[in-house]
Design a protein around this motif. Sequence first.
Motif, PDB file in Angstrom:
ATOM      1  N   LEU A   1       0.841  -1.187   0.000  1.00 42.60           N
ATOM      2  CA  LEU A   1       0.000   0.000   0.000  1.00 42.60           C
ATOM      3  C   LEU A   1       0.881   1.243   0.000  1.00 42.60           C
ATOM      4  O   LEU A   1       1.643   1.468   0.941  1.00 42.60           O
ATOM      5  N   ASN A   2       0.790   2.022  -1.066  1.00 40.25           N
ATOM      6  CA  ASN A   2       1.515   3.289  -1.149  1.00 40.25           C
ATOM      7  C   ASN A   2       0.640   4.423  -0.629  1.00 40.25           C
ATOM      8  O   ASN A   2      -0.518   4.553  -1.051  1.00 40.25           O
ATOM      9  N   ILE A   3       1.185   5.218   0.277  1.00 38.72           N
ATOM     10  CA  ILE A   3       0.497   6.445   0.677  1.00 38.72           C
ATOM     11  C   ILE A   3       0.893   7.504  -0.345  1.00 38.72           C
ATOM     12  O   ILE A   3       1.989   8.058  -0.317  1.00 38.72           O
ATOM     13  N   GLY A   4      -0.005   7.711  -1.297  1.00 41.07           N
ATOM     14  CA  GLY A   4       0.280   8.597  -2.422  1.00 41.07           C
ATOM     15  C   GLY A   4      -0.354   9.959  -2.251  1.00 41.07           C
ATOM     16  O   GLY A   4      -0.479  10.477  -1.139  1.00 41.07           O
ATOM     17  N   SER A   5      -0.809  10.518  -3.364  1.00 41.89           N
ATOM     18  CA  SER A   5      -1.402  11.858  -3.329  1.00 41.89           C
ATOM     19  C   SER A   5      -2.291  12.062  -4.538  1.00 41.89           C
ATOM     20  O   SER A   5      -2.000  11.552  -5.628  1.00 41.89           O
ATOM     21  N   ASP A   6      -3.360  12.827  -4.340  1.00 41.76           N
ATOM     22  CA  ASP A   6      -4.202  13.157  -5.487  1.00 41.76           C
ATOM     23  C   ASP A   6      -3.474  14.059  -6.476  1.00 41.76           C
ATOM     24  O   ASP A   6      -3.861  14.161  -7.635  1.00 41.76           O
TER      25      ASP A   6
ATOM     26  N   MET B   1       5.740  15.554  -9.039  1.00 36.31           N
ATOM     27  CA  MET B   1       6.473  14.666  -9.942  1.00 36.31           C
ATOM     28  C   MET B   1       6.798  13.342  -9.252  1.00 36.31           C
ATOM     29  O   MET B   1       6.648  12.263  -9.830  1.00 36.31           O
ATOM     30  N   SER B   2       7.237  13.422  -8.007  1.00 42.78           N
ATOM     31  CA  SER B   2       7.636  12.204  -7.284  1.00 42.78           C
ATOM     32  C   SER B   2       6.438  11.295  -7.013  1.00 42.78           C
ATOM     33  O   SER B   2       6.556  10.071  -7.071  1.00 42.78           O
ATOM     34  N   LYS B   3       5.291  11.880  -6.704  1.00 42.40           N
ATOM     35  CA  LYS B   3       4.106  11.065  -6.444  1.00 42.40           C
ATOM     36  C   LYS B   3       3.548  10.467  -7.732  1.00 42.40           C
ATOM     37  O   LYS B   3       2.965   9.369  -7.713  1.00 42.40           O
ATOM     38  N   ALA B   4       3.711  11.169  -8.853  1.00 44.93           N
ATOM     39  CA  ALA B   4       3.341  10.582 -10.147  1.00 44.93           C
ATOM     40  C   ALA B   4       4.242   9.391 -10.452  1.00 44.93           C
ATOM     41  O   ALA B   4       3.786   8.365 -10.976  1.00 44.93           O
ATOM     42  N   ALA B   5       5.529   9.505 -10.090  1.00 46.03           N
ATOM     43  CA  ALA B   5       6.461   8.396 -10.282  1.00 46.03           C
ATOM     44  C   ALA B   5       6.093   7.220  -9.378  1.00 46.03           C
ATOM     45  O   ALA B   5       6.178   6.051  -9.789  1.00 46.03           O
ATOM     46  N   MET B   6       5.671   7.503  -8.163  1.00 47.52           N
ATOM     47  CA  MET B   6       5.226   6.442  -7.252  1.00 47.52           C
ATOM     48  C   MET B   6       4.033   5.698  -7.839  1.00 47.52           C
ATOM     49  O   MET B   6       3.984   4.460  -7.828  1.00 47.52           O
TER      50      MET B   6
ATOM     51  N   ILE C   1      -3.218   4.988  -2.014  1.00 46.76           N
ATOM     52  CA  ILE C   1      -4.275   5.745  -1.345  1.00 46.76           C
ATOM     53  C   ILE C   1      -3.799   7.163  -1.031  1.00 46.76           C
ATOM     54  O   ILE C   1      -2.710   7.363  -0.488  1.00 46.76           O
ATOM     55  N   HIS C   2      -4.635   8.111  -1.394  1.00 45.21           N
ATOM     56  CA  HIS C   2      -4.417   9.524  -1.035  1.00 45.21           C
ATOM     57  C   HIS C   2      -5.018   9.757   0.344  1.00 45.21           C
ATOM     58  O   HIS C   2      -6.214   9.536   0.541  1.00 45.21           O
ATOM     59  N   PRO C   3      -4.230  10.203   1.325  1.00 43.78           N
ATOM     60  CA  PRO C   3      -4.734  10.325   2.697  1.00 43.78           C
ATOM     61  C   PRO C   3      -5.579  11.565   2.959  1.00 43.78           C
ATOM     62  O   PRO C   3      -6.168  11.697   4.032  1.00 43.78           O
TER      63      PRO C   3
ATOM     64  N   GLY D   1      -3.669  -1.732  -8.507  1.00 38.62           N
ATOM     65  CA  GLY D   1      -3.134  -0.783  -9.471  1.00 38.62           C
ATOM     66  C   GLY D   1      -3.832   0.552  -9.508  1.00 38.62           C
ATOM     67  O   GLY D   1      -3.455   1.432 -10.288  1.00 38.62           O
ATOM     68  N   GLY D   2      -4.849   0.755  -8.666  1.00 39.16           N
ATOM     69  CA  GLY D   2      -5.624   1.991  -8.721  1.00 39.16           C
ATOM     70  C   GLY D   2      -5.118   3.085  -7.794  1.00 39.16           C
ATOM     71  O   GLY D   2      -4.221   2.884  -6.979  1.00 39.16           O
ATOM     72  N   LEU D   3      -5.736   4.262  -7.948  1.00 41.04           N
ATOM     73  CA  LEU D   3      -5.488   5.419  -7.087  1.00 41.04           C
ATOM     74  C   LEU D   3      -6.819   5.796  -6.454  1.00 41.04           C
ATOM     75  O   LEU D   3      -7.800   6.051  -7.162  1.00 41.04           O
ATOM     76  N   PHE D   4      -6.846   5.846  -5.109  1.00 40.24           N
ATOM     77  CA  PHE D   4      -8.093   6.054  -4.380  1.00 40.24           C
ATOM     78  C   PHE D   4      -7.902   7.062  -3.254  1.00 40.24           C
ATOM     79  O   PHE D   4      -6.784   7.268  -2.774  1.00 40.24           O
ATOM     80  N   ASP D   5      -9.026   7.673  -2.832  1.00 40.48           N
ATOM     81  CA  ASP D   5      -8.939   8.497  -1.644  1.00 40.48           C
ATOM     82  C   ASP D   5      -9.046   7.602  -0.420  1.00 40.48           C
ATOM     83  O   ASP D   5      -9.142   6.370  -0.530  1.00 40.48           O
ATOM     84  N   ARG D   6      -9.035   8.190   0.758  1.00 39.39           N
ATOM     85  CA  ARG D   6      -8.983   7.391   1.987  1.00 39.39           C
ATOM     86  C   ARG D   6     -10.244   6.556   2.207  1.00 39.39           C
ATOM     87  O   ARG D   6     -10.231   5.611   2.994  1.00 39.39           O
TER      88      ARG D   6
END
Length: 254
Positions: free
Chosen positions: A150-155, A176-181, A204-206, A242-247
């Motif tokens: 689980l990556n703690i990413g960003s919107d 840029m770094s979070k897009a790379a993540m 997940i975007h916290p 593989g998705g990007l989600f909010d909390r």
Amino acid sequence: MFPKSVLITGSNRGIGLGLVKELLKISEIETIIAGARNPEAAKDLQSLSKDNSRLHILQIDVTDDNSLKNSVKKVEDFVGARGLNMLINNGGVLDAYRADGSPNKDIVMRTFEVNACGALLASQYFLPLLQKASVDSPGSDLSPGRACILNIGSDCSSQELNVNGFNDKIHLAYKMSKAAMLSFARSLVADFQNLDIKVLVTTIHPGWVITDMGGPDADITVEESTSAIVKSIGKLNESHNGGLFDRHLKEIPF
């Protein structure tokens, strides 16, 4: 389904520390490993560990290969033959960097080193322990109860939102770094499918959280963010791979 064992990087403060506190409330989780670059200075973690035998503190610096190698051995001691069920890549930095400011390669590279490269390397170093947990789990479904990164990413990693002028002007390197993540998470999913590795990978975007990184004007508290994330962990399944989600697991566009 909740995992039996969890490792969280960057647990000394903020969201990482909040995740440790919330995970300790889940009785199904038997082993919680809180990673910190400087455990001796992590007073809140030290205090928590005195009252919780399930909590183990681990020295880990995701930018240091030797630290990662050593931490794998220690985590293996904690989890034993059953392996590690979940890795939460939470460690991160946020330094101001803007397009109309002075060029500074060091800031950009440090941001990438921690937020993207460090998380990727941690995922690779701990993959054998995740695979061990996955192989020993019944069935074939992907879940945190089996094995999960689980990556703690960003919107702000969302290119659709970024194109629309989303976010402010000072977080260029961070975005840029979070897009790379997010990119490496998607790539891991594709590679794991080809290699028949049964490990769920999601991001997940916290939320915009009141922390040292988020600042005092952010929208929500650490407890509001991390309690929602932990609830969502119990709901993760193959549809989130593989998705990007909010909390709350609402999908965020790429």
